[in-house]
Design an enzyme around this catalytic site. Structure first.
Site, mmCIF file in Angstrom:
data_model
loop_
_atom_site.group_PDB
_atom_site.id
_atom_site.type_symbol
_atom_site.label_atom_id
_atom_site.label_comp_id
_atom_site.label_asym_id
_atom_site.label_seq_id
_atom_site.Cartn_x
_atom_site.Cartn_y
_atom_site.Cartn_z
ATOM 1 N N THR A 1 -0.898 -2.699 -0.642
ATOM 2 C CA THR A 1 -1.601 -3.973 -0.817
ATOM 3 C C THR A 1 -1.431 -4.893 0.385
ATOM 4 O OG1 THR A 1 -1.344 -3.816 -3.217
ATOM 5 C CG2 THR A 1 -1.812 -5.997 -2.327
ATOM 6 N N SER B 1 -0.039 3.275 -2.474
ATOM 7 C CA SER B 1 1.237 3.924 -2.804
ATOM 8 C C SER B 1 1.131 5.010 -3.880
ATOM 9 C CB SER B 1 2.295 2.889 -3.181
ATOM 10 O OG SER B 1 1.922 2.155 -4.318
ATOM 11 N N THR C 1 3.629 -1.036 -3.334
ATOM 12 C CA THR C 1 4.747 -1.349 -4.228
ATOM 13 C C THR C 1 4.946 -0.350 -5.365
ATOM 14 O OG1 THR C 1 3.345 -2.815 -5.563
ATOM 15 C CG2 THR C 1 4.576 -3.809 -3.742
ATOM 16 N N ASP C 2 3.908 0.399 -5.753
ATOM 17 C CA ASP C 2 4.030 1.262 -6.931
ATOM 18 C C ASP C 2 5.099 2.338 -6.756
ATOM 19 O OD1 ASP C 2 2.116 -0.160 -8.255
ATOM 20 O OD2 ASP C 2 0.532 1.322 -8.049
#
Length: 328
Positions: free
Chosen positions: A12, A56, A89-90
């Site tokens: 992101t 991610s 971030t995932d």
């Protein structure tokens, strides 16, 4: 002047929101270049390496290994004092933990990202990136393993996890809390960290599966892992390390086949222990030779097993690997 390399991998932080559709899509890491002038006030010289641009969920363990190779390449240069990796971030916590387990150097390695894309109101990427570079350039960041910087906090790769789908304070360390805090003027570390075993930096062993227990779950997924010729299995158990009886037939076959099997709890706090003696209780599972892991969630135990299988497949020796890494 400290010299930091930023390796961009996507996520992101490298995306923008389409004003017409509201979709958030990859834009390009070049947008992060706008942050670089902000770092001059901190006496840091920064170079950027646009390595890849992947959401991610597209990051695989093999990509984690490639990112690690890139980090090692930069850390081996005499003109680099630390590395920052931007990441979606995932799966950020999994990449961070893989690097923590396998990077041989004590120079700072920091992961960061963003919950809001580059053109969204309140975009958090620029501040996270500046703070990550500040931490990477701080002398006290050396020797602490891989760290995650997010929302003015510093977290150890072992403990940190994503806790919220959209909040900028998503990264938390439920069992231990952050190891440091970032203010406008200083970097403050308030927990000591020591690294444990460093595993060979080889491509993670494929075929390690993660199964989560819930009320009444059976052994269907465990049997599927067995049929897929699993190289390893991680079971995220209930409570102190207990399983529904319907999961046991398949699990017993897996253990009897010599497939290393690691047990963690789905709880954020506490320990898995051989306390309960009923069918599926931790005492029975321990007697079967299942490896107990504490301080790790299921996804990180899977990453550690993928790395540890390069060293041994013996459950007794693997148990020492899962015990020896520091919990605090």
């Amino acid at each position: 002047m400290r010299r930091i390399t930023i390796i961009t991998t996507g996520g992101t932080i490298a995306m923008a929101e389409d004003e017409r559709t509201g979709d958030v899509r990859p834009l390009g890491s070049e947008g992060l270049q706008r942050v670089l002038p902000l770092l001059s006030r901190y006496g840091v010289q920064v170079k950027m390496d646009h390595f890849c641009n992947l959401p991610s969920p597209h990051i695989t363990p093999q990509w984690m290994h490639r990112i690690g190779q890139r980090v090692i390449h930069h850390l081996s240069r005499p003109d680099v004092d630390g590395v920052v990796v931007t990441h979606g971030t995932d799966t950020l916590e999994e990449t961070a933990y893989y690097l923590d387990l396998t990077l041989p150097d004590d120079l700072p390695v920091i992961l960061t990202g963003a919950m809001r894309s580059q053109n969204e109101l309140g975009a958090d990427g620029p501040l996270n990136l500046v703070n990550a570079v500040r931490v990477a350039s701080h002398p006290k960041a050396r020797g602490k393993g891989t760290l995650v910087v997010f929302n003015d906090e510093i977290h150890a790769a072992r403990w940190v996890t994503k806790t919220h789908t959209s909040n900028v304070a998503t990264f938390q360390s439920p069992s231990q809390g952050p190891v440091g805090t970032i203010t406008k003027k200083d970097i403050l570390f308030h927990q000591s960290l020591s690294r444990g075993r460093v595993f060979p930096h080889l491509p993670p062993v494929e075929g390690v599966y993660l199964v989560k227990a819930a009320a009444g779950t059976d052994d269907l997924l465990i049997q599927a892992a067995l049929q897929a010729k699993a190289r390893g299995l991680v079971v995220e158990a209930l409570g102190q390390g207990n399983l529904p009886p319907a999961m046991l037939p398949g699990l017993k076959k897996v253990v009897g086949s010599g497939i290393p099997t690691v047990l963690v709890s789905r709880c954020h706090h506490g320990f898995v222990e051989d306390t309960y003696g009923y069918d599926g209780g931790g005492k029975q599972l321990k007697e079967w030779g299942i490896i107990f892991a504490n301080g790790l969630n299921g996804q990180k135990a899977r990453i550690q097993l993928m790395a540890a299988l390069h060293v041994s497949r013996d459950p007794a020796r693997l148990q020492t690997f899962f015990k020896e890494y520091p919990n605090g």
